[in-house]
Scaffold this motif. Structure first.
Motif, mmCIF file in Angstrom:
data_model
loop_
_atom_site.group_PDB
_atom_site.id
_atom_site.type_symbol
_atom_site.label_atom_id
_atom_site.label_comp_id
_atom_site.label_asym_id
_atom_site.label_seq_id
_atom_site.Cartn_x
_atom_site.Cartn_y
_atom_site.Cartn_z
ATOM 1 N N HIS A 35 0.836 -1.207 0.000
ATOM 2 C CA HIS A 35 0.000 0.000 0.000
ATOM 3 C C HIS A 35 0.870 1.255 0.000
ATOM 4 N N ARG A 36 1.979 1.250 0.727
ATOM 5 C CA ARG A 36 2.905 2.387 0.712
ATOM 6 C C ARG A 36 3.488 2.581 -0.684
ATOM 7 N N LEU A 37 3.871 1.490 -1.334
ATOM 8 C CA LEU A 37 4.366 1.590 -2.707
ATOM 9 C C LEU A 37 3.303 2.182 -3.620
ATOM 10 N N ALA A 38 2.074 1.711 -3.485
ATOM 11 C CA ALA A 38 0.982 2.199 -4.330
ATOM 12 C C ALA A 38 0.726 3.692 -4.088
ATOM 13 N N ARG A 39 0.750 4.116 -2.831
ATOM 14 C CA ARG A 39 0.557 5.545 -2.534
ATOM 15 C C ARG A 39 1.669 6.371 -3.158
ATOM 16 N N ALA A 53 -4.958 4.153 -4.508
ATOM 17 C CA ALA A 53 -3.872 3.290 -4.048
ATOM 18 C C ALA A 53 -4.383 1.896 -3.693
ATOM 19 N N THR A 54 -5.511 1.824 -3.025
ATOM 20 C CA THR A 54 -6.047 0.520 -2.625
ATOM 21 C C THR A 54 -6.412 -0.320 -3.842
ATOM 22 N N LEU A 56 -5.063 -0.088 -6.780
ATOM 23 C CA LEU A 56 -3.804 -0.482 -7.410
ATOM 24 C C LEU A 56 -3.185 -1.670 -6.688
ATOM 25 N N VAL A 57 -3.183 -1.639 -5.358
ATOM 26 C CA VAL A 57 -2.669 -2.761 -4.572
ATOM 27 C C VAL A 57 -3.477 -4.019 -4.875
ATOM 28 N N ASN A 58 -4.788 -3.884 -4.872
ATOM 29 C CA ASN A 58 -5.645 -5.046 -5.115
ATOM 30 C C ASN A 58 -5.412 -5.650 -6.494
ATOM 31 N N GLU A 59 -5.302 -4.794 -7.512
ATOM 32 C CA GLU A 59 -5.054 -5.291 -8.869
ATOM 33 C C GLU A 59 -3.701 -5.999 -8.947
ATOM 34 N N ALA A 60 -2.676 -5.392 -8.368
ATOM 35 C CA ALA A 60 -1.345 -6.012 -8.372
ATOM 36 C C ALA A 60 -1.367 -7.324 -7.594
ATOM 37 N N TYR A 61 -2.053 -7.334 -6.462
ATOM 38 C CA TYR A 61 -2.103 -8.526 -5.625
ATOM 39 C C TYR A 61 -2.793 -9.678 -6.341
ATOM 40 N N VAL A 62 -3.892 -9.379 -7.029
ATOM 41 C CA VAL A 62 -4.594 -10.422 -7.798
ATOM 42 C C VAL A 62 -3.666 -11.002 -8.856
ATOM 43 N N ARG A 63 -2.920 -10.138 -9.532
ATOM 44 C CA ARG A 63 -1.988 -10.627 -10.557
ATOM 45 C C ARG A 63 -0.854 -11.437 -9.940
ATOM 46 N N LEU A 64 -0.378 -11.024 -8.772
ATOM 47 C CA LEU A 64 0.678 -11.782 -8.094
ATOM 48 C C LEU A 64 0.185 -13.164 -7.686
ATOM 49 N N ILE A 65 -1.019 -13.221 -7.165
ATOM 50 C CA ILE A 65 -1.582 -14.507 -6.746
ATOM 51 C C ILE A 65 -1.776 -15.423 -7.952
ATOM 52 N N ASP A 66 -2.186 -14.825 -9.077
ATOM 53 C CA ASP A 66 -2.407 -15.621 -10.285
ATOM 54 C C ASP A 66 -1.113 -16.107 -10.928
ATOM 55 N N SER A 67 0.006 -15.525 -10.553
ATOM 56 C CA SER A 67 1.284 -15.921 -11.156
ATOM 57 C C SER A 67 1.878 -17.104 -10.404
ATOM 58 N N ALA A 82 6.193 -6.901 -7.384
ATOM 59 C CA ALA A 82 4.969 -6.168 -7.065
ATOM 60 C C ALA A 82 5.060 -4.727 -7.570
ATOM 61 N N ALA A 83 6.194 -4.092 -7.344
ATOM 62 C CA ALA A 83 6.381 -2.715 -7.814
ATOM 63 C C ALA A 83 6.350 -2.665 -9.337
ATOM 64 N N ARG A 84 6.974 -3.629 -9.971
ATOM 65 C CA ARG A 84 6.971 -3.697 -11.436
ATOM 66 C C ARG A 84 5.539 -3.860 -11.952
ATOM 67 N N LEU A 85 4.764 -4.703 -11.296
ATOM 68 C CA LEU A 85 3.369 -4.900 -11.685
ATOM 69 C C LEU A 85 2.563 -3.614 -11.526
ATOM 70 N N MET A 86 2.753 -2.910 -10.415
ATOM 71 C CA MET A 86 2.031 -1.656 -10.216
ATOM 72 C C MET A 86 2.397 -0.649 -11.296
ATOM 73 N N ARG A 87 3.677 -0.573 -11.590
ATOM 74 C CA ARG A 87 4.130 0.327 -12.653
ATOM 75 C C ARG A 87 3.471 -0.049 -13.971
ATOM 76 N N ARG A 88 3.456 -1.342 -14.281
ATOM 77 C CA ARG A 88 2.864 -1.817 -15.526
ATOM 78 C C ARG A 88 1.367 -1.482 -15.601
ATOM 79 N N ILE A 89 0.656 -1.660 -14.490
ATOM 80 C CA ILE A 89 -0.777 -1.354 -14.445
ATOM 81 C C ILE A 89 -1.004 0.127 -14.739
#
Length: 187
Positions: A35-39, A53-54, A56-67, A82-89
């Motif tokens: 969440h700090r990264l997303a903020r 931010a929330t 963004l975290v949720n979207e990244a987290y779903v993608r991380l879990i799916d990987s 996770a940071a790379r995924l947030m950046r990509r999103i």
């Protein structure tokens, strides 16, 4: 990153081996840091951005879990991805937003001494992403240093450990990459 390394690393390894209880135990340990990264990412976005931010975290987290095919090495590996995924999103969102505007009013991006992204809207994030990809084509390690430092939130020591290089090399790479990206973003 001031999280308890071994506990998180052990949980990540167990999760990659299929232990669903490890994922349940891991989630509350990593959520605040994500969440700090997303903020931090969202602070550079335009006012009224539809992502929060929330979300963004949720979207990244779903993608991380799916990987499921990722074999987590340690907590640093997890947070970098996770940071790379947030950046990509955010970049994907910005690109789709820019496509809607057909280029819109692009603004120049500036680099300050400590940070690599301006407080400008989506188009700057797209420009930074393009420049970072161009740098990666020329010098992968320098691009990794930028990604780990800015997007991953790692300090020089953590980057040195992650890339298996010295802290002095990290400093040199950061300085050179910052100068190169500045040239790309101000032309």
């Amino acid at each position: 990153m001031e999280l308890a390394g071994p506990d998180i690393t052990e949980l990540l390894v167990a999760w990659s081996r299929g232990d669903t209880k490890a994922l349940e135990a891991l989630t509350p340990l990593v959520y605040d840091h994500l969440h700090r990264l997303a903020r931090r990412f969202m602070a550079g976005e335009r006012p009224g951005h539809t992502f929060q931010a929330t979300a963004l975290v949720n979207e990244a987290y779903v993608r991380l879990i799916d990987s499921r095919q990722v074999e987590w090495r340690d907590r640093t590996h997890f947070f970098v991805l996770a940071a790379r995924l947030m950046r990509r999103i955010l970049v994907d969102f910005a690109r789709s937003h820019d496509n809607l505007k057909k280029g819109g009013d692009r603004r120049r991006t500036t680099l300050d001494e400590a940070l690599l992204i301006s407080n400008e809207p989506d188009s700057d994030l797209v420009a930074l992403d393009d420049a970072l990809q161009a740098l990666a084509a020329i010098d992968t390690r320098k691009a990794q240093v930028v990604e780990l430092r800015f997007f991953g939130g790692l300090d020089e020591r953590e980057i040195a450990q992650t890339l298996n290089i010295s802290a002095d090399t990290v400093q040199r790479d950061w300085k050179a990459a910052r100068a190169w990206l500045y040239g790309q973003l101000t032309n």
